[in-house]
Design an enzyme around this catalytic site. Structure first.
Site, PDB file in Angstrom:
ATOM      1  N   ASN A   1       0.861  -1.178   0.000  1.00  0.00           N
ATOM      2  CA  ASN A   1       0.000   0.000   0.000  1.00  0.00           C
ATOM      3  C   ASN A   1       0.901   1.234   0.000  1.00  0.00           C
ATOM      4  O   ASN A   1       1.433   1.606   1.044  1.00  0.00           O
ATOM      5  CB  ASN A   1      -0.879  -0.055   1.253  1.00  0.00           C
ATOM      6  CG  ASN A   1      -1.784   1.145   1.390  1.00  0.00           C
ATOM      7  OD1 ASN A   1      -1.750   2.066   0.577  1.00  0.00           O
ATOM      8  ND2 ASN A   1      -2.593   1.146   2.426  1.00  0.00           N
TER       9      ASN A   1
ATOM     10  N   ARG B   1      -2.451  -2.169  -3.466  1.00  0.00           N
ATOM     11  CA  ARG B   1      -3.556  -1.220  -3.353  1.00  0.00           C
ATOM     12  C   ARG B   1      -3.264  -0.088  -4.337  1.00  0.00           C
ATOM     13  O   ARG B   1      -2.212   0.555  -4.246  1.00  0.00           O
ATOM     14  CB  ARG B   1      -3.618  -0.666  -1.941  1.00  0.00           C
ATOM     15  CG  ARG B   1      -4.738   0.314  -1.766  1.00  0.00           C
ATOM     16  CD  ARG B   1      -4.682   0.953  -0.407  1.00  0.00           C
ATOM     17  NE  ARG B   1      -5.885   1.717  -0.161  1.00  0.00           N
ATOM     18  CZ  ARG B   1      -6.025   2.567   0.830  1.00  0.00           C
ATOM     19  NH1 ARG B   1      -5.054   2.743   1.678  1.00  0.00           N
ATOM     20  NH2 ARG B   1      -7.148   3.224   0.991  1.00  0.00           N
TER      21      ARG B   1
ATOM     22  N   HIS C   1     -11.691   4.873  -0.172  1.00  0.00           N
ATOM     23  CA  HIS C   1     -11.889   3.895   0.914  1.00  0.00           C
ATOM     24  C   HIS C   1     -12.750   2.720   0.446  1.00  0.00           C
ATOM     25  O   HIS C   1     -13.406   2.062   1.265  1.00  0.00           O
ATOM     26  CB  HIS C   1     -12.602   4.505   2.144  1.00  0.00           C
ATOM     27  CG  HIS C   1     -11.838   5.576   2.851  1.00  0.00           C
ATOM     28  ND1 HIS C   1     -12.434   6.718   3.320  1.00  0.00           N
ATOM     29  CD2 HIS C   1     -10.527   5.672   3.179  1.00  0.00           C
ATOM     30  CE1 HIS C   1     -11.525   7.476   3.904  1.00  0.00           C
ATOM     31  NE2 HIS C   1     -10.354   6.861   3.830  1.00  0.00           N
TER      32      HIS C   1
ATOM     33  N   ARG D   1      -8.977  17.920   6.435  1.00  0.00           N
ATOM     34  CA  ARG D   1      -9.726  18.317   5.232  1.00  0.00           C
ATOM     35  C   ARG D   1     -11.048  18.963   5.606  1.00  0.00           C
ATOM     36  O   ARG D   1     -11.735  18.496   6.520  1.00  0.00           O
ATOM     37  CB  ARG D   1     -10.003  17.097   4.337  1.00  0.00           C
ATOM     38  CG  ARG D   1      -8.766  16.465   3.750  1.00  0.00           C
ATOM     39  CD  ARG D   1      -9.155  15.436   2.695  1.00  0.00           C
ATOM     40  NE  ARG D   1      -8.016  14.636   2.292  1.00  0.00           N
ATOM     41  CZ  ARG D   1      -7.872  13.342   2.548  1.00  0.00           C
ATOM     42  NH1 ARG D   1      -8.831  12.669   3.173  1.00  0.00           N
ATOM     43  NH2 ARG D   1      -6.806  12.701   2.150  1.00  0.00           N
TER      44      ARG D   1
ATOM     45  N   ARG E   1      -8.355  12.052  19.131  1.00  0.00           N
ATOM     46  CA  ARG E   1      -8.174  11.883  20.585  1.00  0.00           C
ATOM     47  C   ARG E   1      -7.943  13.230  21.257  1.00  0.00           C
ATOM     48  O   ARG E   1      -8.472  13.490  22.340  1.00  0.00           O
ATOM     49  CB  ARG E   1      -6.992  10.952  20.871  1.00  0.00           C
ATOM     50  CG  ARG E   1      -7.350   9.491  20.737  1.00  0.00           C
ATOM     51  CD  ARG E   1      -6.126   8.626  20.725  1.00  0.00           C
ATOM     52  NE  ARG E   1      -5.428   8.808  19.443  1.00  0.00           N
ATOM     53  CZ  ARG E   1      -4.670   7.888  18.874  1.00  0.00           C
ATOM     54  NH1 ARG E   1      -4.474   6.739  19.469  1.00  0.00           N
ATOM     55  NH2 ARG E   1      -4.090   8.104  17.722  1.00  0.00           N
TER      56      ARG E   1
ATOM     57  N   GLU F   1      -8.388  -3.809   5.287  1.00  0.00           N
ATOM     58  CA  GLU F   1      -8.208  -3.621   3.846  1.00  0.00           C
ATOM     59  C   GLU F   1      -7.155  -4.565   3.283  1.00  0.00           C
ATOM     60  O   GLU F   1      -7.282  -5.070   2.169  1.00  0.00           O
ATOM     61  CB  GLU F   1      -7.836  -2.163   3.566  1.00  0.00           C
ATOM     62  CG  GLU F   1      -8.987  -1.224   3.911  1.00  0.00           C
ATOM     63  CD  GLU F   1      -8.574   0.226   4.023  1.00  0.00           C
ATOM     64  OE1 GLU F   1      -8.575   0.900   2.999  1.00  0.00           O
ATOM     65  OE2 GLU F   1      -8.279   0.685   5.136  1.00  0.00           O
TER      66      GLU F   1
HETATM   67  P1  ADP Z   1      -6.112   6.845   8.503  1.00  0.00           P
HETATM   68  O1  ADP Z   1      -7.193   7.580   7.779  1.00  0.00           O
HETATM   69  O2  ADP Z   1      -4.799   7.586   8.543  1.00  0.00           O
HETATM   70  O3  ADP Z   1      -5.996   5.378   8.144  1.00  0.00           O
HETATM   71  P2  ADP Z   1      -7.084   5.835  11.048  1.00  0.00           P
HETATM   72  O4  ADP Z   1      -8.202   5.025  10.530  1.00  0.00           O
HETATM   73  O5  ADP Z   1      -5.911   5.139  11.653  1.00  0.00           O
HETATM   74  O6  ADP Z   1      -6.573   6.909  10.018  1.00  0.00           O
HETATM   75  O7  ADP Z   1      -7.710   6.811  12.155  1.00  0.00           O
HETATM   76  C1  ADP Z   1      -6.949   7.790  12.809  1.00  0.00           C
HETATM   77  C2  ADP Z   1      -7.894   8.586  13.705  1.00  0.00           C
HETATM   78  O8  ADP Z   1      -8.477   7.673  14.661  1.00  0.00           O
HETATM   79  C3  ADP Z   1      -7.169   9.660  14.500  1.00  0.00           C
HETATM   80  O9  ADP Z   1      -7.917  10.865  14.489  1.00  0.00           O
HETATM   81  C4  ADP Z   1      -7.139   9.089  15.904  1.00  0.00           C
HETATM   82  O10 ADP Z   1      -7.193  10.086  16.870  1.00  0.00           O
HETATM   83  C5  ADP Z   1      -8.391   8.242  15.948  1.00  0.00           C
HETATM   84  N1  ADP Z   1      -8.279   7.213  16.977  1.00  0.00           N
HETATM   85  C6  ADP Z   1      -7.464   6.137  16.973  1.00  0.00           C
HETATM   86  N2  ADP Z   1      -7.573   5.440  18.144  1.00  0.00           N
HETATM   87  C7  ADP Z   1      -8.461   6.123  18.897  1.00  0.00           C
HETATM   88  C8  ADP Z   1      -9.007   5.938  20.202  1.00  0.00           C
HETATM   89  N3  ADP Z   1      -8.650   4.905  20.964  1.00  0.00           N
HETATM   90  N4  ADP Z   1      -9.910   6.829  20.635  1.00  0.00           N
HETATM   91  C9  ADP Z   1     -10.280   7.882  19.871  1.00  0.00           C
HETATM   92  N5  ADP Z   1      -9.814   8.111  18.634  1.00  0.00           N
HETATM   93  C10 ADP Z   1      -8.912   7.254  18.149  1.00  0.00           C
END
Ligand code: ADP
Length: 399
Positions: free
Chosen positions: A7, A92, A181, A241, A284, A385
């Protein structure tokens, strides 16, 4: 049968080796900051072992792939003794254009079409193509499959994917909604259908909520609409975004701030969303700040939930009702605050959400967060994925 899943992003390369005899991941890793002589590095993790980190100049995706293959055969951290043990490679690929609704075995014609479509994904497509061409050189006898991030959405009806711009610009420039996605929306909607049964899951809204976020409306297993567009900028309020806005904002910002259109697009892609509103892109942080009473973080959370609910409302009508809402992605899988924010006020369309269970549940392939009496089921389904890509690689290359 071992499958290598690749990927590639504009300056990164994520990979996994999956043993498809039991669908277990054997190792995963990430090459970051490709092209940055002083900071490029590889982090490789064999399941059950410490991470192996290698910092060295990795100037392009071909060099990144060579570093990955070296890690895979490493005496201590490797999971294969020779690259010939890899039965297939699943790539991917960001953009299918209008050419591929399904994953395909890669041959010269597929590479040619990917190059033609590179203009639609100028940051990712060159990286995807470089990885494909490098693999072809290093492993000429190993079959490769392309799994497109936009492919699942190509079943959208024309009235849903067209923008109301001059028709010739669609015909000549292929400007239209594509959505992204797709692998994730396809996977989690498939799991939901298996879990609820076909007859109870004809109308699903999948919510992939991460740094980048999108929704898809899935009717009888096929995508009929999705929130991202020609690029991933359209739709929801995301980490950095803006999502939907009046296109006239671009010229207004450009004129007022003395910037070019592409500089404004950088602001909308990289300096907006949660980051633009509240100064942090990580969800977070947003929830922590909102919990401490930070007004801008609270506003960002409300905007996030409200935008998603507006989409859910419109997809409810597009689907002719609703059987199931699925949460996935970093936020959708992990943040009870994020899910609760989305669920506010959805009782009117038949959602009875179990707020208590939402705050505390054990991770599982499928978790049901709606009350037993709820007309609309609400599920949390961790996305995978890489597994979809590996499955397609096996399905299309099995002799
Ligand atoms: P990407 O689009 O880069 O693949 P992810 O699917 O890994 O992103 O999601 C990242 C987001 O998920 C971040 O905003 C992160 O803060 C949030 N996130 C990850 N773990 C937690 C958690 N335990 N509680 C709240 N938010 C979380």
């Amino acid at each position: 049968m071992k499958v290598l899943v690749i990927n590639a992003g504009s300056s990164s390369l994520k990979y996994q080796i999956i043993d498809m005899d039991n669908e277990k991941m054997l190792c995963k890793g990430l090459v970051e900051r490709i092209g940055d002589e002083n900071r490029s590095n590889l982090c490789h993790e064999k399941v059950g072992m410490d991470k192996m980190r290698v910092q060295k100049p990795i100037m392009d995706h071909t060099e990144a792939l060579k570093s990955v293959l070296a890690a895979l055969v490493d005496k201590q951290y490797g999971v294969i003794s020779d690259v010939s043990e890899i039965s297939a490679v699943g790539h991917r690929v960001l953009h299918s254009g209008e050419d591929f609704t399904e994953s395909v075995v890669i041959d010269d014609e597929v590479i040619r079409i990917c190059k033609k479509n590179a203009v639609l994904g100028p940051l990712h497509m060159p990286a995807n193509i470089a990885c494909i061409e490098s693999c072809k050189k290093v492993m000429p006898d190993t079959p490769m499959v392309a799994v497109f991030d936009t492919g699942f959405h190509l079943t959208m009806p024309k009235y849903a994917f067209m923008y109301a711009i001059p028709y010739a610009d669609y015909e000549n420039l292929k400007i239209r909604k594509y959505g992204f996605h797709g692998t994730s929306h396809k996977y989690v909607s498939g799991v939901a259908i298996d879990y609820l049964g076909k007859e109870n899951a004809g109308r699903i809204i999948t919510c992939h909520l991460g740094n980048g976020s999108s929704l898809a409306a899935v009717k009888d297993g096929k995508c009929i609409d999705t929130s991202m567009g020609l690029t991933p900028l359209e739709g929801l309020v995301m980490g950095t975004r803006s999502g939907d806005l009046d296109p006239a904002v671009v010229e207004f910002m450009a004129n007022s701030k003395g910037k070019t259109a592409s500089e404004v697009l950088t602001i909308l892609n990289k300096e907006s969303g949660f980051l633009g509103i509240a100064g942090e892109s990580d969800f977070r942080e947003i929830t922590r700040m909102a919990g401490e009473g930070n007004e801008k973080a609270k506003l960002a959370l409300e905007m996030f939930g409200y935008r998603i609910r507006k989409y859910i409302g419109s997809y409810y009508l597009a689907l002719g009702g609703l059987d199931c809402i699925v949460f996935t992605g970093g936020i959708g899988e992990n943040s009870f605050i994020g899910r609760a924010e989305v669920m506010k006020g959805l009782e009117s369309i038949g959602v009875e959400f179990d707020y208590e269970k939402n705050e505390k549940f054990d991770r599982a392939p499928v978790v049901e967060l709606s009350k037993p009496t709820s007309k609309v089921k609400v599920l949390v389904i961790p996305t995978n994925e890489e597994l979809v890509i590996a499955r397609d690689a096996v399905r299309l290359t099995a002799k």
